[in-house]
Write a protein that holds these residues in place. Structure first.
Motif, short mmCIF file in Angstrom:
data_model
loop_
_atom_site.label_atom_id
_atom_site.label_comp_id
_atom_site.label_asym_id
_atom_site.label_seq_id
_atom_site.Cartn_x
_atom_site.Cartn_y
_atom_site.Cartn_z
N LEU A 26 0.82 -1.19 -0.19
CA LEU A 26 0.12 -0.13 -0.10
C LEU A 26 0.88 1.36 0.19
N LEU A 27 2.00 1.50 0.62
CA LEU A 27 2.97 2.34 0.53
C LEU A 27 3.39 2.70 -0.86
N THR A 28 3.67 1.53 -1.40
CA THR A 28 4.14 1.73 -2.86
C THR A 28 3.11 2.41 -3.76
N ILE A 29 1.91 1.72 -3.66
CA ILE A 29 0.77 2.28 -4.39
C ILE A 29 0.60 3.55 -4.17
N THR A 30 0.32 4.15 -2.88
CA THR A 30 0.15 5.41 -2.64
C THR A 30 1.34 6.37 -3.23
N SER A 31 2.56 5.79 -3.13
CA SER A 31 3.57 6.66 -3.66
C SER A 31 3.33 6.72 -5.18
N VAL A 32 2.91 5.76 -5.96
CA VAL A 32 3.07 5.63 -7.30
C VAL A 32 1.72 6.68 -7.57
N PHE A 33 0.58 6.36 -7.06
CA PHE A 33 -0.48 7.32 -7.35
C PHE A 33 -0.19 8.83 -6.94
N VAL A 79 -7.77 -0.12 -16.66
CA VAL A 79 -6.88 0.75 -17.71
C VAL A 79 -7.94 1.03 -18.91
N ASN A 80 -8.03 2.50 -18.84
CA ASN A 80 -9.01 2.90 -19.96
C ASN A 80 -10.51 2.06 -20.02
N GLY A 81 -11.06 1.83 -18.73
CA GLY A 81 -12.34 1.31 -18.60
C GLY A 81 -12.44 -0.18 -18.68
N GLU A 82 -11.04 -0.99 -18.92
CA GLU A 82 -10.97 -2.49 -19.00
C GLU A 82 -10.18 -2.92 -17.65
N VAL A 83 -11.01 -4.02 -17.35
CA VAL A 83 -10.25 -4.50 -16.12
C VAL A 83 -8.82 -5.16 -16.71
N VAL A 84 -7.79 -5.16 -16.11
CA VAL A 84 -6.67 -5.51 -16.48
C VAL A 84 -5.98 -6.51 -15.32
N LYS A 85 -6.52 -6.32 -14.12
CA LYS A 85 -5.94 -7.24 -12.97
C LYS A 85 -6.97 -7.04 -11.90
N SER A 86 -7.22 -8.27 -11.16
CA SER A 86 -8.00 -8.30 -10.22
C SER A 86 -7.30 -9.45 -9.24
N GLY A 87 -7.84 -8.97 -7.68
CA GLY A 87 -7.35 -10.01 -6.87
C GLY A 87 -6.04 -9.67 -6.18
N THR A 88 -5.01 -8.99 -6.76
CA THR A 88 -3.80 -8.34 -5.95
C THR A 88 -3.61 -6.93 -6.73
N TYR A 89 -2.80 -6.23 -6.00
CA TYR A 89 -2.33 -5.04 -6.47
C TYR A 89 -1.43 -5.19 -7.58
N PRO A 90 -1.25 -4.25 -8.56
CA PRO A 90 -0.16 -4.22 -9.83
C PRO A 90 1.06 -4.09 -9.27
N SER A 91 2.00 -4.55 -9.82
CA SER A 91 3.34 -4.41 -9.67
C SER A 91 3.98 -2.94 -10.12
N ILE A 92 5.12 -2.70 -9.77
CA ILE A 92 5.75 -1.62 -10.33
C ILE A 92 5.73 -1.68 -11.96
N GLU A 93 6.13 -2.69 -12.36
CA GLU A 93 6.33 -3.17 -13.84
C GLU A 93 5.03 -3.19 -14.44
N GLU A 94 3.87 -3.68 -13.97
CA GLU A 94 2.70 -3.72 -14.35
C GLU A 94 2.09 -2.18 -14.67
N LEU A 95 2.35 -1.31 -13.65
CA LEU A 95 2.04 0.12 -13.50
C LEU A 95 2.61 0.91 -14.84
N THR A 96 3.94 0.57 -14.96
CA THR A 96 4.73 1.00 -16.08
C THR A 96 4.05 0.53 -17.40
N ASN A 97 3.82 -0.71 -17.62
CA ASN A 97 3.07 -1.09 -18.65
C ASN A 97 1.75 -0.45 -19.07
N TYR A 98 0.91 -0.29 -17.88
CA TYR A 98 -0.30 0.35 -17.97
C TYR A 98 0.01 1.72 -18.43
#
Length: 120
Positions: A26-33, A79-98
């Motif tokens: 959650l600290l990472t997600i907060t920092s990213v956002f 991402v742009n209205g489409e579900v790209v992940k569920s059940g866990t938070y996205p990783s830093i790499e995934e957030l970069t890809n998104y």
């Protein structure tokens, strides 16, 4: 513009610093956002089931996924209205890809005011 939305389970806070232990994810997600709030090409928002239940009800894809899988589907990343992940938070790499934004993780040794050199 990329639209990134995160639908999170019920929590007392989104930072991860409440409760008996710190949640590093959650600290990472907060920092990213927080960082994404400064990027003009990305519209990023977080929705907490406790404080923003209307966002869950008004998004048909999130509502359907929650009806099918219940709270285990959370968090849900869109991402742009489409579900790209569920059940866990996205990783830093995934957030970069998104988003196309490259995030740099700071190690503990470089997080001090002197970058770990001890000069402070």
């Amino acid at each position: 513009m990329t639209k990134l939305e995160l639908f999170e389970p019920a929590m007392c806070c989104s930072t991860g610093v409440c409760g008996p232990s710190v949640d590093e994810t959650l600290l990472t997600i907060t920092s990213v956002f927080e960082g994404l709030s400064q990027v003009s090409s990305v519209e990023a928002s977080r929705h907490n089931l406790t404080s923003d239940p209307d966002a869950f009800v008004s998004n048909q894809k999130v509502l359907t996924l929650m009806k099918e899988s219940g709270k285990d589907s959370l968090p849900i990343t869109l991402v742009n209205g489409e579900v790209v992940k569920s059940g866990t938070y996205p990783s830093i790499e995934e957030l970069t890809n998104y988003t196309g934004v490259v995030f740099v993780e700071q190690s503990e040794s470089s997080s001090s005011c002197c970058g770990g050199s001890g000069c402070c």
